[in-house]
Write a protein that holds these residues in place. Structure first.
Motif, PDB file in Angstrom:
ATOM      1  N   ILE A 105       0.845  -1.194   0.000  1.00 19.33           N
ATOM      2  CA  ILE A 105       0.000   0.000   0.000  1.00 19.33           C
ATOM      3  C   ILE A 105       0.883   1.248   0.000  1.00 19.33           C
ATOM      4  N   PHE A 106       0.519   2.223  -0.836  1.00 14.46           N
ATOM      5  CA  PHE A 106       1.289   3.462  -0.914  1.00 14.46           C
ATOM      6  C   PHE A 106       0.354   4.662  -0.892  1.00 14.46           C
ATOM      7  N   ARG A 107       0.841   5.721  -0.248  1.00 15.59           N
ATOM      8  CA  ARG A 107       0.113   6.982  -0.157  1.00 15.59           C
ATOM      9  C   ARG A 107       0.969   8.091  -0.771  1.00 15.59           C
ATOM     10  N   TYR A 108       0.354   8.945  -1.566  1.00 15.70           N
ATOM     11  CA  TYR A 108       1.065  10.040  -2.226  1.00 15.70           C
ATOM     12  C   TYR A 108       1.504  11.075  -1.209  1.00 15.70           C
ATOM     13  N   THR A 109       2.764  11.515  -1.334  1.00 16.48           N
ATOM     14  CA  THR A 109       3.342  12.461  -0.373  1.00 16.48           C
ATOM     15  C   THR A 109       3.036  13.914  -0.726  1.00 16.48           C
ATOM     16  N   GLY A 110       2.655  14.169  -1.984  1.00 17.99           N
ATOM     17  CA  GLY A 110       2.502  15.527  -2.463  1.00 17.99           C
ATOM     18  C   GLY A 110       3.758  16.059  -3.140  1.00 17.99           C
ATOM     19  N   ASP A 111       4.843  15.266  -3.091  1.00 18.78           N
ATOM     20  CA  ASP A 111       6.136  15.666  -3.655  1.00 18.78           C
ATOM     21  C   ASP A 111       6.485  14.726  -4.801  1.00 18.78           C
ATOM     22  N   ASP A 112       6.399  15.217  -6.036  1.00 15.20           N
ATOM     23  CA  ASP A 112       6.645  14.346  -7.190  1.00 15.20           C
ATOM     24  C   ASP A 112       8.065  13.799  -7.229  1.00 15.20           C
ATOM     25  N   ALA A 113       9.013  14.474  -6.568  1.00 10.05           N
ATOM     26  CA  ALA A 113      10.400  13.995  -6.547  1.00 10.05           C
ATOM     27  C   ALA A 113      10.549  12.760  -5.660  1.00 10.05           C
ATOM     28  N   ASN A 114       9.672  12.628  -4.685  1.00 13.16           N
ATOM     29  CA  ASN A 114       9.706  11.496  -3.741  1.00 13.16           C
ATOM     30  C   ASN A 114       8.254  11.161  -3.407  1.00 13.16           C
ATOM     31  N   PRO A 115       7.535  10.576  -4.382  1.00  9.95           N
ATOM     32  CA  PRO A 115       6.074  10.660  -4.344  1.00  9.95           C
ATOM     33  C   PRO A 115       5.330   9.708  -3.415  1.00  9.95           C
ATOM     34  N   TRP A 116       5.945   8.617  -2.971  1.00 11.45           N
ATOM     35  CA  TRP A 116       5.162   7.583  -2.288  1.00 11.45           C
ATOM     36  C   TRP A 116       5.741   7.218  -0.933  1.00 11.45           C
TER      37      TRP A 116
END
Length: 227
Positions: A105-116
């Motif tokens: 399971i992964f949740r998006y961090t809001g940071d495309d450079a380190n997204p999950w």
């Protein structure tokens, strides 16, 4: 009849709101709802096997290779986000979740450079709502609601029942289907959590505004008509 048939053919569907409904068909072609039932779908360039549409206009998708994309409302259509997922759900710009082929399971961090960021647990399908609600089902059909944001060290609480696909528009609009294509909606009461809804669907999409769409095993498309 609680379901209205809409012309077209889709294998997966997601409804963020009345106006943001997307689906993919068995050929991985992408369609967005026009708002006009007489001419309901417009094709969007690209190829995806699962899609998640949110009430705020956010749209994410994954292709058969596991590549992840976010929709951009310009001529490019999609921007690839690094990582690999099999299922994806977008409740809002900030509430995007997915599961990979290994049920991680992964949740998006809001940071495309380190997204999950990895979330403990194992799920085969996931539904993220506009209000932060997250539900999931595992490979055995077990149903779980995310409680990690409430400080629960277990991250998930199991809810009675068995489902194969689940969608959460908001806390009060959660729907799922089981392996026999039976349709259920959440009552909000964990002791007696599900009400059976007439019909038969293989995938379902529940929006933040109460909208619900689904597709059956033949690819036929339906929208829930509230009585």
């Amino acid at each position: 009849m609680p379901w209205k048939g809409i012309s077209g053919g889709l294998s997966r569907i997601s409804a963020g709101s009345v106006t943001n409904v997307w689906g993919v068909n068995s050929l991985n072609q992408i369609y967005r709802y026009t708002g006009d039932d007489a001419n309901p779908w417009v094709g969007i360039p690209g190829g995806l096997s699962d899609i998640g549409a949110a009430a705020d206009g956010t749209v994410w998708g994954v292709n058969p290779a596991g590549n992840i994309y976010r929709y951009v409302w310009d001529s490019n259509h999609w921007t690839q986000i690094k990582g690999s997922l099999k299922r994806i759900s977008a409740g809002s710009r900030t509430n995007v979740w997915g599961v990979n082929a290994d049920h991680q399971i992964f949740r998006y961090t809001g940071d495309d450079a380190n997204p999950w960021v990895r979330i403990p647990g194992a799920l085969s399908d996931i539904g993220a709502g506009a209000d932060g609600t997250v539900w999931g089902v595992n490979a055995a059909g077990g149903i779980f609601r995310y409680t990690g944001d409430q400080g629960d060290p277990n991250h998930w609480v199991q809810i009675p029942g068995a489902l194969t696909a689940i969608s959460a528009g908001i806390k009060t609009n959660v729907w799922g289907v089981n392996s026999a294509n039976a349709i259920y909606t959440s009552t909000g009461d964990d002791k007696n959590p599900w009400v059976l809804i007439p019909g038969g669907l293989v995938d379902i999409g529940a929006g933040a505004d109460g909208v619900v769409w689904g597709v059956n095993t033949l690819g036929q498309i339906y929208r829930w008509i509230r009585e």
